[in-house]
Write an enzyme that holds these catalytic residues in place. Structure first.
Site, PDB file in Angstrom:
ATOM      1  N   ASP A   1      29.606  36.166 126.517  1.00  0.00           N
ATOM      2  CA  ASP A   1      28.586  36.934 127.308  1.00  0.00           C
ATOM      3  C   ASP A   1      27.839  35.990 128.320  1.00  0.00           C
ATOM      4  O   ASP A   1      26.990  35.248 127.974  1.00  0.00           O
ATOM      5  CB  ASP A   1      27.653  37.566 126.443  1.00  0.00           C
ATOM      6  CG  ASP A   1      26.269  38.500 126.945  1.00  0.00           C
ATOM      7  OD1 ASP A   1      26.503  38.578 128.372  1.00  0.00           O
ATOM      8  OD2 ASP A   1      25.466  38.997 126.414  1.00  0.00           O
TER       9      ASP A   1
ATOM     10  N   LYS B   1      22.325  40.956 137.218  1.00  0.00           N
ATOM     11  CA  LYS B   1      21.864  39.826 137.118  1.00  0.00           C
ATOM     12  C   LYS B   1      22.306  38.868 138.320  1.00  0.00           C
ATOM     13  O   LYS B   1      21.312  38.603 139.204  1.00  0.00           O
ATOM     14  CB  LYS B   1      21.600  39.006 135.851  1.00  0.00           C
ATOM     15  CG  LYS B   1      20.870  39.804 134.976  1.00  0.00           C
ATOM     16  CD  LYS B   1      20.913  39.725 133.575  1.00  0.00           C
ATOM     17  CE  LYS B   1      20.128  40.649 132.786  1.00  0.00           C
ATOM     18  NZ  LYS B   1      20.254  41.090 131.365  1.00  0.00           N
TER      19      LYS B   1
ATOM     20  N   TRP C   1      20.303  39.149 122.367  1.00  0.00           N
ATOM     21  CA  TRP C   1      21.628  39.682 122.886  1.00  0.00           C
ATOM     22  C   TRP C   1      22.758  39.233 121.917  1.00  0.00           C
ATOM     23  O   TRP C   1      23.653  40.255 121.628  1.00  0.00           O
ATOM     24  CB  TRP C   1      22.001  39.092 124.231  1.00  0.00           C
ATOM     25  CG  TRP C   1      20.874  39.493 125.383  1.00  0.00           C
ATOM     26  CD1 TRP C   1      20.273  38.738 126.155  1.00  0.00           C
ATOM     27  CD2 TRP C   1      20.646  40.675 125.556  1.00  0.00           C
ATOM     28  NE1 TRP C   1      19.238  39.418 126.812  1.00  0.00           N
ATOM     29  CE2 TRP C   1      19.380  40.769 126.461  1.00  0.00           C
ATOM     30  CE3 TRP C   1      21.036  42.242 125.122  1.00  0.00           C
ATOM     31  CZ2 TRP C   1      18.673  41.784 127.126  1.00  0.00           C
ATOM     32  CZ3 TRP C   1      20.333  43.250 125.758  1.00  0.00           C
ATOM     33  CH2 TRP C   1      19.352  43.081 126.593  1.00  0.00           C
TER      34      TRP C   1
HETATM   35  C1  LIG Z   1      20.599  41.621 130.388  1.00  0.00           C
HETATM   36  C2  LIG Z   1      21.641  41.121 129.193  1.00  0.00           C
HETATM   37  C3  LIG Z   1      22.633  41.757 128.405  1.00  0.00           C
HETATM   38  C4  LIG Z   1      22.320  43.439 128.437  1.00  0.00           C
HETATM   39  O1  LIG Z   1      22.942  43.912 129.681  1.00  0.00           O
HETATM   40  P1  LIG Z   1      23.018  45.388 130.025  1.00  0.00           P
HETATM   41  O2  LIG Z   1      23.650  45.647 131.304  1.00  0.00           O
HETATM   42  O3  LIG Z   1      21.640  45.968 130.096  1.00  0.00           O
HETATM   43  O4  LIG Z   1      23.735  46.025 128.893  1.00  0.00           O
HETATM   44  C5  LIG Z   1      23.144  41.207 127.630  1.00  0.00           C
HETATM   45  N1  LIG Z   1      23.476  39.921 127.386  1.00  0.00           N
HETATM   46  C6  LIG Z   1      22.768  39.410 128.294  1.00  0.00           C
HETATM   47  C7  LIG Z   1      22.878  37.792 128.020  1.00  0.00           C
HETATM   48  C8  LIG Z   1      21.772  39.727 129.193  1.00  0.00           C
HETATM   49  O5  LIG Z   1      20.924  38.957 129.971  1.00  0.00           O
END
Ligand SMILES: *Cc1c(COP(=O)(O)O)cnc(C)c1O
Length: 356
Positions: free
Chosen positions: A167, A191, A100
């Site tokens: 993030d 998530k 990521w």
């Molecule tokens: C799943 C995830 C993403 C990507 O998310 P999307 O909504 O699919 O774009 C980015 N960063 C982290 C830490 C993730 O777990």
């Protein structure tokens, strides 16, 4: 009964699904489905307003921090953040902790300079680097607070003399943090907040308006703030599901109440893995995530056998990411301690069969 440990989209509380089912047929007694109401009607603007307010309350945000629900998932934020914050001749600093952050690096390079301060790539990202210092010369500093794929997590948020961007896709609302210490926080909501289709952005409005480029209005956070997160048709259902889950979290006592539960769930599972003769954790002990528990088996055969065994026992979503292999059990807020205890019993049963 199926026990869902998927990394994302992920498990939702049963009562949230039940309420959503009702709302799909008849939302709030309106005789209309949540899927067919106008987004500019009071029926829906109340949904957005309450969801934004719940984020403010749960995260205890100050008045400078604005809450947005946007399209495009966390991946779009990899692009939108540098577009809004980083001029071509400016530098952002980042600690590289996996797939990521790599994407965050790649997108930011389209807009300005990216300096990788530290990286754990040398060991397939199984740890969080500590040997670095964030320079004062830089526009912002970016971390991935929890590395979903590798099962690592920042347990101490580093000090930075420049705006901090994180993030938090896979650990937002799972633990107490000083959220106001971050100038920008973003997360795909599928998530730990809701379902796929939206991303949450929490931004300190004081850092905006500080680049020379002409930002396309649809990508400009200031436009979204002005429009109260309704610049165009928002991801209506994803926001509604976030609202239900946020209410559920608030009723459960908020972050203060869920954090110890999350810690306990992870501790129980790590303990079994640490004491196993056939399974082994993949992340460095002090950097282990409470949200994504990653582990491998002694051999390929055992791995295949356990995946099959677990599936037969009603366990879903524990196959590890292809870059790490093995297994990953995601223990987000909605995953109950009972589900974790059930997984542990399945691991123990399997193990005794393999030792006997
Ligand atoms: C799943 C995830 C993403 C990507 O998310 P999307 O909504 O699919 O774009 C980015 N960063 C982290 C830490 C993730 O777990």
């Amino acid at each position: 009964m199926i026990h869902n440990f998927n990394a994302g989209p992920s498990h939702l509380p049963a009562e949230v699904l039940e309420e959503a089912r009702q709302a799909i047929v008849n939302f709030n007694g309106s005789g209309l489905s949540i899927l067919e109401i106008g987004h500019r009607t009071p029926l829906f603007s109340e949904v957005v307003a309450e969801a934004r307010q719940l984020i403010c309350d749960l995260m205890q945000l100050d008045n400078d921090h604005e809450v947005l629900f946007l399209h495009g998932g966390a991946t779009t934020q990899f692009m939108q953040i540098p577009m809004n914050l980083l001029d071509a001749d400016e530098t952002m600093h980042i600690v590289h902790t996996g797939v990521w952050s790599k994407k965050a690096i790649r997108e930011a390079q389209c807009f300005g300079k990216v300096n990788i301060l530290a990286s754990s790539e040398n060991n397939n990202f199984n740890y969080i680097p500590v040997d670095f210092c964030v320079p004062e010369a830089g526009k912002y500093f970016h971390i991935t607070s929890n590395n979903t794929i590798y099962g690592t997590q920042w347990h101490k948020i580093p000090d930075a003399p420049i705006p901090l961007v994180a993030d938090m896709s896979s650990d937002i609302l799972s633990r107490k943090l000083d959220f106001n210490a971050f100038e920008l926080i973003y997360a795909g909501v599928q998530k730990n907040i809701g379902v796929a289709g939206a991303s949450l952005v929490v931004v300190n409005k004081k850092i905006l308006g500080n680049v020379s480029r002409d930002i396309p209005p649809i990508m400009d956070y200031r436009e979204h703030i002005k429009a109260e997160s309704m610049l165009n048709t928002p991801p209506v259902f994803a926001i509604y599901m976030s609202l239900l889950t946020l209410r559920w979290l608030k009723n459960a006592g908020g972050i203060d109440a869920i954090e110890p539960v999350n810690k306990e769930k992870a501790a129980l599972l790590y303990d079994v893995i640490d004491n196993s003769s056939i399974f082994k954790g993949t992340a460095r002990r002090e950097d282990r995530s409470t949200m994504n528990v990653t582990f491998t088996a002694k051999s390929r055969e055992i791995e295949q056998a356990f995946l099959k065994y677990a599936a037969e026992k009603g366990i879903y979503g524990i196959k590890g990411h292809r870059t790490v292999g093995g297994f990953r059990a995601s223990l987000y807020n909605a995953v109950s301690p009972d589900s974790v205890k059930y997984l542990i019993s399945v691991i123990k049963e399997f193990e005794s069969g393999h030792n006997g």
